[in-house]
Design a protein around this motif. Structure first.
Motif, PDB file in Angstrom:
ATOM      1  N   MET A  96       0.558  -1.344   0.055  1.00 17.16           N
ATOM      2  CA  MET A  96       0.084  -0.155  -0.428  1.00 17.16           C
ATOM      3  C   MET A  96       1.255   1.184  -0.073  1.00 17.16           C
ATOM      4  O   MET A  96       2.159   0.961   0.898  1.00 17.16           O
ATOM      5  CB  MET A  96      -0.654  -0.187   1.494  1.00 17.16           C
ATOM      6  N   SER A  97       0.450   2.757  -0.842  1.00 14.38           N
ATOM      7  CA  SER A  97       1.107   3.299  -1.027  1.00 14.38           C
ATOM      8  C   SER A  97       0.777   4.606   0.214  1.00 14.38           C
ATOM      9  O   SER A  97      -0.011   4.538   0.456  1.00 14.38           O
ATOM     10  CB  SER A  97       1.609   4.191  -2.161  1.00 14.38           C
ATOM     11  N   THR A  99       0.267   7.335  -0.003  1.00 17.58           N
ATOM     12  CA  THR A  99      -0.937   8.719  -0.363  1.00 17.58           C
ATOM     13  C   THR A  99      -1.608   8.107  -1.466  1.00 17.58           C
ATOM     14  O   THR A  99      -1.324   7.455  -2.083  1.00 17.58           O
ATOM     15  CB  THR A  99      -0.200   9.992  -1.144  1.00 17.58           C
ATOM     16  N   LYS A 100      -2.727   9.249  -1.643  1.00 13.29           N
ATOM     17  CA  LYS A 100      -3.784   8.756  -2.274  1.00 13.29           C
ATOM     18  C   LYS A 100      -3.476   8.498  -3.902  1.00 13.29           C
ATOM     19  O   LYS A 100      -3.556   7.715  -4.230  1.00 13.29           O
ATOM     20  CB  LYS A 100      -4.815   9.462  -2.497  1.00 13.29           C
ATOM     21  N   THR A 115      -1.074   6.095  -5.193  1.00 20.91           N
ATOM     22  CA  THR A 115      -2.025   4.650  -5.622  1.00 20.91           C
ATOM     23  C   THR A 115      -3.167   4.392  -6.852  1.00 20.91           C
ATOM     24  O   THR A 115      -2.542   3.468  -7.667  1.00 20.91           O
ATOM     25  CB  THR A 115      -2.723   4.508  -4.387  1.00 20.91           C
ATOM     26  N   ALA A 116      -3.258   5.384  -7.333  1.00 21.64           N
ATOM     27  CA  ALA A 116      -4.784   5.704  -7.967  1.00 21.64           C
ATOM     28  C   ALA A 116      -3.589   5.867  -9.080  1.00 21.64           C
ATOM     29  O   ALA A 116      -3.701   4.854 -10.149  1.00 21.64           O
ATOM     30  CB  ALA A 116      -4.860   6.645  -8.462  1.00 21.64           C
ATOM     31  N   SER A 140      -1.941   2.158 -10.101  1.00 24.63           N
ATOM     32  CA  SER A 140      -2.250   0.912 -10.445  1.00 24.63           C
ATOM     33  C   SER A 140      -2.568   1.036 -11.874  1.00 24.63           C
ATOM     34  O   SER A 140      -3.114  -0.344 -12.062  1.00 24.63           O
ATOM     35  CB  SER A 140      -3.926   0.868  -9.763  1.00 24.63           C
ATOM     36  N   TYR A 193     -11.148   2.092 -14.126  1.00 18.86           N
ATOM     37  CA  TYR A 193     -10.262   3.524 -13.484  1.00 18.86           C
ATOM     38  C   TYR A 193     -10.971   4.391 -12.769  1.00 18.86           C
ATOM     39  O   TYR A 193     -10.521   6.037 -13.526  1.00 18.86           O
ATOM     40  CB  TYR A 193      -9.195   3.533 -14.285  1.00 18.86           C
ATOM     41  N   ASN A 246     -12.080   6.652  -9.508  1.00 18.36           N
ATOM     42  CA  ASN A 246     -11.147   6.717  -8.549  1.00 18.36           C
ATOM     43  C   ASN A 246     -12.712   7.118  -7.428  1.00 18.36           C
ATOM     44  O   ASN A 246     -13.329   7.215  -7.245  1.00 18.36           O
ATOM     45  CB  ASN A 246     -10.083   8.216  -8.227  1.00 18.36           C
ATOM     46  N   ALA A 276      -6.801   5.733   1.757  1.00 16.24           N
ATOM     47  CA  ALA A 276      -5.921   6.286   1.048  1.00 16.24           C
ATOM     48  C   ALA A 276      -7.337   5.507  -0.418  1.00 16.24           C
ATOM     49  O   ALA A 276      -8.455   5.275   0.066  1.00 16.24           O
ATOM     50  CB  ALA A 276      -5.024   5.119   0.460  1.00 16.24           C
ATOM     51  N   ASP A 277      -7.236   6.786  -1.392  1.00 16.71           N
ATOM     52  CA  ASP A 277      -8.144   6.445  -2.373  1.00 16.71           C
ATOM     53  C   ASP A 277      -7.295   5.411  -2.220  1.00 16.71           C
ATOM     54  O   ASP A 277      -6.114   5.049  -3.108  1.00 16.71           O
ATOM     55  CB  ASP A 277      -8.488   8.291  -3.267  1.00 16.71           C
ATOM     56  N   GLN A 278      -8.795   4.904  -4.130  1.00 17.44           N
ATOM     57  CA  GLN A 278      -8.141   3.465  -4.785  1.00 17.44           C
ATOM     58  C   GLN A 278      -8.672   3.817  -6.051  1.00 17.44           C
ATOM     59  O   GLN A 278      -9.588   4.097  -6.000  1.00 17.44           O
ATOM     60  CB  GLN A 278      -8.603   1.855  -3.926  1.00 17.44           C
ATOM     61  N   MET A 279      -8.634   3.370  -6.584  1.00 22.13           N
ATOM     62  CA  MET A 279      -9.615   3.237  -8.318  1.00 22.13           C
ATOM     63  C   MET A 279     -10.337   2.081  -8.419  1.00 22.13           C
ATOM     64  O   MET A 279     -10.289   0.998  -7.342  1.00 22.13           O
ATOM     65  CB  MET A 279      -8.434   2.606  -9.546  1.00 22.13           C
TER      66      MET A 279
END
Lengths: 199, 694
Positions: free
Chosen positions: A1-2, A4-5, A8-9, A12, B24, B26, B221-224
């Motif tokens: 897991m990174s 910062t958000k 991460t986005a 991926s 993708y 968010n 954290a945000d994720q896709m």
């Protein structure tokens, strides 16, 4: 897991199948996607292949020899001229059961010696229904010009083509001497083939 | 290799971009399990579309074929029960997921500015889903679906002015028929799914435009969307599918008896998720002056729906959102409560076993009796379908020839207000509750219990002068015969004279023999006459010798001086036919009080039953399930000493009986021909002639 958000986005985005969960997600997705289709396809494919059973009280229809149908009495068959007879039997159409339905037709004829021959009315070429024509004393198919002699063999009809791959299909018969009745083993054959193969 | 191929495809199709565009998205705060409800609904709908199309490949709309094809899918088709089960259970799962999804959207404030349109689209999708449930319920064309949907389409006629037109358009005319099915099917399999797909596309597009409502948080954290949310959605959907398959296997989709417009079904209920609407209609009292059924069924739900529509605007005012949350919670809670109440009302008898005398108990018990009756009727038609197949005219044509199904129906309609039919043992499912007879009351009703009428057991009870015998309500009920000569004779003469136990034993034996002799007159197909020849013969001798004093009043064979009805052919087919058609023809004329109250059901004056219906009733009472139109196998109770000339006849009988399958009655095999049969037939023919002359 990174940490910062945003990273991460972005990470991926790098590879579509860049992580184990991605593969897992795809696998689960595939499984649930095909689940309902499999159940449906199973019924769709299996149903036509299944052997159908007549209703309990109507099985066998009283015939001791399955597959043979009573068509005519010997006296009704003409000598050297084919005559058309309808095959009548009980019929199962999916959920409906019907007694005494016309399943198809055959041509029956006798020779001088009294031997009976029986021909299927279905043309071996493409499944149209052949008819006996008195003028030419032969069987003619209305669709693609297949023609047959009275003995079922292909007719050489002077120059024009005869597309049938094989002679007219003969059917096995049985004569019950006691009742003077003719029984025909009625079955359908695949068309368009050189060999006669029962469906 | 794969990579190269993928690039080749991608450069020409842009598949990569599309996938990225699709996947993708968010998710602020990261993927969460509670975001799965929407995807589950989409998956549920996809499952419905797929299983629906495969069902379509076997379904045939139309009032002769619909039930037959659904029967075929469920009971004959390989995997058909599972396919239909999944479709049936997933429909319900969808209706469960809907309010969850809606609650979530409201609680998380996902319906307010700027997502108004998506909220409205969601409401439309909800309506379409419910409409799919409603239209699908009718398609099997069984009693339950038919009568429940009938209520729904009756409601369609409620709106003033246009109501009648709406109903006619929906039903396809004035009455239920082919067009009702073809229209409902087109709606269910074409129009509604099409609309649903269209609105779903808009719903999703709108969702993507505004993004997920959640806000980013510092903690997570945000994720896709891909891959974690897809995985979570996928797992949730897989669990749902597994659950649905499991339920479909342990609770297969039901099928009731085929829809019969002339046989109302007393347990018609909509699918459980409409029960709250069903229940609500009970609260709008019919005496309120204005058309309150219209209010209950259409205006009130319309107002509620209007409120839901306005919720994004309500949310703008102070405490508006709180109001909306409360409103939705109240709606879901209220619907839940009404559903619960409907359930409790229908099952009152189960939850309140002691409260037997209350109206609520009786009503619930009646409901359960109707459900049971439908189960019985279904089993009966299932037996017929397996034996005979379904004719082209449809299942009703077969059912209407069945003495058991039709016997029960006709008995309930015409006989059960006086007679009971307390079937027991293997026939217990055919029992029909008659009037509850209080032996002390001078009630207006109560005639003999006709189960086993004419059988030795029945006659032995009739000739029993003790408790539970002739004086019990089972025999003469509340008719004048309770105080009649027959009772007096049996109780005060036959049984009063038997003082010692020894006397009684002798009497009982005599009665048993006489009962078999009388049962021989009835020629009942279910009796073992061959094994009771001795009893029959002794019984005949007793009757001829008048051991019990029967032939003093009744005629029997050569004894022709009786003044009440003859015992010849008692309870036989002909006797019963005459008795039902016109009872006064059975009783001799000079016995004026004989027929206490039974009406003629088919005479010159009345035609309460057709001759076919009487034939069905007669066969039912004789427990003879030979279909109407087929000739019952002849029963010859008495083995004669077969004179030489009989031999030929016997042979003929045998040859005609050869195809008898193994399942047929055991006792018919060895029945040779009775010497007196021809004589009896002649006699009955003469009687019939006389009857018609009169």
């Amino acid at each position: 897991m990174s940490e910062t958000k945003i990273s991460t986005a972005k990470e991926s985005r790098r590879g579509f199948f860049g992580s184990f969960s991605a593969w897992l997600a795809a696998a689960v997705g595939a499984v649930i996607g095909v689940g309902p289709v499999c159940v449906g396809l199973y019924t769709f494919i299996m149903e036509p292949l299944r052997k159908k059973q007549m209703p309990r009280k109507e099985r066998d229809g009283g015939s001791s020899d399955p597959g043979f149908f009573r068509v005519a009495s010997v006296d009704e068959i003409a000598t050297d001229v084919p005559r058309r007879f309808t095959i009548v039997a009980d019929k199962l159409d999916a959920w409906n059961f019907m007694k005494d339905q016309a399943l198809g037709a055959v041509y029956l004829q006798k020779n001088e010696a009294g031997d009976i021959s029986c021909y299927h009315t279905t043309c071996p070429h493409a499944g149209c229904s052949v008819a006996y024509e008195q003028d030419s004393n032969a069987y003619h198919c209305p669709c693609h010009n297949s023609s047959f002699n009275l003995d079922g063999s292909k007719l050489e009809n002077g120059g024009s083509t005869n597309p049938s791959p094989r002679p007219l299909d003969t059917l096995e018969i049985k004569v019950d001497e006691a009742t003077n009745t003719v029984f025909v083993k009625y079955e359908d054959y695949y068309t368009g083939r050189h060999d006669k193969v029962a469906k | 290799m794969f990579g190269k191929l993928y690039k080749w495809v991608d450069s020409r199709t842009g598949i990569q971009d599309s996938l990225e565009e699709a996947l993708y998205e968010n998710i602020p705060g990261g993927a969460k399990w509670r975001y799965v409800s929407g995807s589950m609904l989409v998956f549920a709908f996809m499952t419905q579309a797929i299983t629906g199309i495969f069902l379509w490949m076997n379904y045939s709309a139309g009032s002769q074929n619909a039930w037959a094809s659904v029967y075929y899918i469920t009971y004959n088709m390989e995997g058909g029960a599972l396919l239909r089960g999944i479709h049936h259970v997933m429909a319900q799962a969808m209706v469960v997921l809907l309010p969850i999804h809606i609650l979530q959207v409201v609680i998380e404030k996902a319906y307010v500015k700027p997502r108004e349109f998506n909220w409205w689209l969601g409401l439309v999708l909800m309506k379409i889903t419910l409409a799919l449930g409603l239209t699908g319920y009718l398609l099997p064309w069984d009693q339950k679906g038919y009568w429940a949907t009938k209520v729904a389409t009756e409601l369609a006629a409620l709106p003033p002015i246009v109501g009648g037109y709406i109903q006619k358009i929906v039903v396809g005319g004035n009455e239920y028929g082919h067009f009702t099915l073809t229209r409902f099917f087109a709606l269910h399999a074409g129009v509604l799914p099409g609309l649903l797909v269209g609105f779903l596309v808009l719903h999703l597009a709108m969702f993507r435009k505004h993004g997920i409502t959640a806000h980013s948080s510092e903690k997570r954290a945000d994720q896709m969307f891909w891959p974690m949310q897809v995985l979570k959605d996928g797992v949730a959907c897989a669990l749902l599918f597994g659950l649905v398959v499991y339920v479909a296997i342990i609770h297969p989709a039901e099928l009731g008896p085929p829809a019969e417009p002339t046989e109302p079904y007393g347990a018609a209920r909509p699918e459980w998720y409409f029960l709250f609407l069903f229940q609500m209609l009970k609260y709008f009292d019919g005496s309120m002056g204005w058309n309150n059924e219209f209010v209950g069924a259409i205006v009130f739900p319309g107002v509620v729906f209007g409120f839901m529509f306005l919720m994004p605007f309500i949310a703008r005012i102070k405490v508006g959102h709180a109001f909306n949350v409360l409103l939705i919670a109240a709606l879901v809670g209220g619907a839940g409560y009404l559903t619960y109440e409907a359930h409790m009302e229908d099952n009152y008898n189960i939850y309140n076993e002691e409260d037997v005398d209350s109206a609520a108990y009786k009503k619930a018990a009646k409901y359960h009796a109707e459900v049971e009756r439908a189960d019985t009727e279904f089993r009966l038609i299932q037996e017929l379908v397996e034996d005979y197949g379904i004719p082209l005219e449809g299942p009703l044509a077969l059912q209407q020839r069945d003495p058991y199904t039709m016997g029960v129906r006709l008995f309930r309609r015409q006989c059960a207000s006086c007679h009971a039919y307390n079937a027991t043992g293997e026939n217990a499912h055919l029992a029909i509750a008659g009037p509850e007879i209080d032996p002390n009351a001078e009630g207006p009703m109560g005639a003999p219990d006709l189960y086993g009428f004419g059988s030795p057991v029945w006659i032995q009870g009739l000739l029993n002068g003790e408790e539970g015998g002739i004086t019990s309500p089972k025999y003469f009920g509340n008719t004048s015969h309770v105080e009649g000569e027959m009772v007096a004779h049996v109780r005060d003469t036959m049984w009063a004279e038997a003082e010692t136990d020894e006397d009684k034993a002798v009497l009982k034996e005599t009665i048993e023999q006489v009962s078999w002799a009388l049962a021989a007159e009835a020629k009942l197909p279910y009796l073992d006459y061959a094994g009771n020849q001795d009893k029959i013969e002794s019984g005949i001798n007793h009757l001829n010798d008048d051991t019990l004093g029967c032939v003093g009043c009744h005629n029997y064979k050569e004894n022709e001086f009786g003044y009440v009805f003859t015992l010849d052919h008692y309870a036989s087919s002909e006797w019963l036919t005459t008795m039902i058609s016109n009872p006064n023809e059975v009783y001799s004329e000079d016995w004026g009080t004989a027929n206490d109250r039974m009406p003629a059901f088919h005479s010159d004056a009345t035609k309460l039953l057709t001759q076919d219906e009487i034939e069905l009733l007669v066969r039912f009472l004789r427990q003879d399930r030979t279909l109407l139109g087929d000739t019952p196998e002849s029963v010859e109770p008495l083995q004669s000493e077969a004179p030489a000339e009989e031999a030929e006849t016997a042979e003929v009988t045998e040859t005609t009986e050869t195809p008898a399958p193994a399942e047929s009655e055991e006792d018919t095999d060895e029945t040779p021909v009775d010497t007196t049969q021809e004589a009896i037939e002649e006699e009955s023919a003469e009687e019939a002639e006389e009857a018609t002359e009169e």
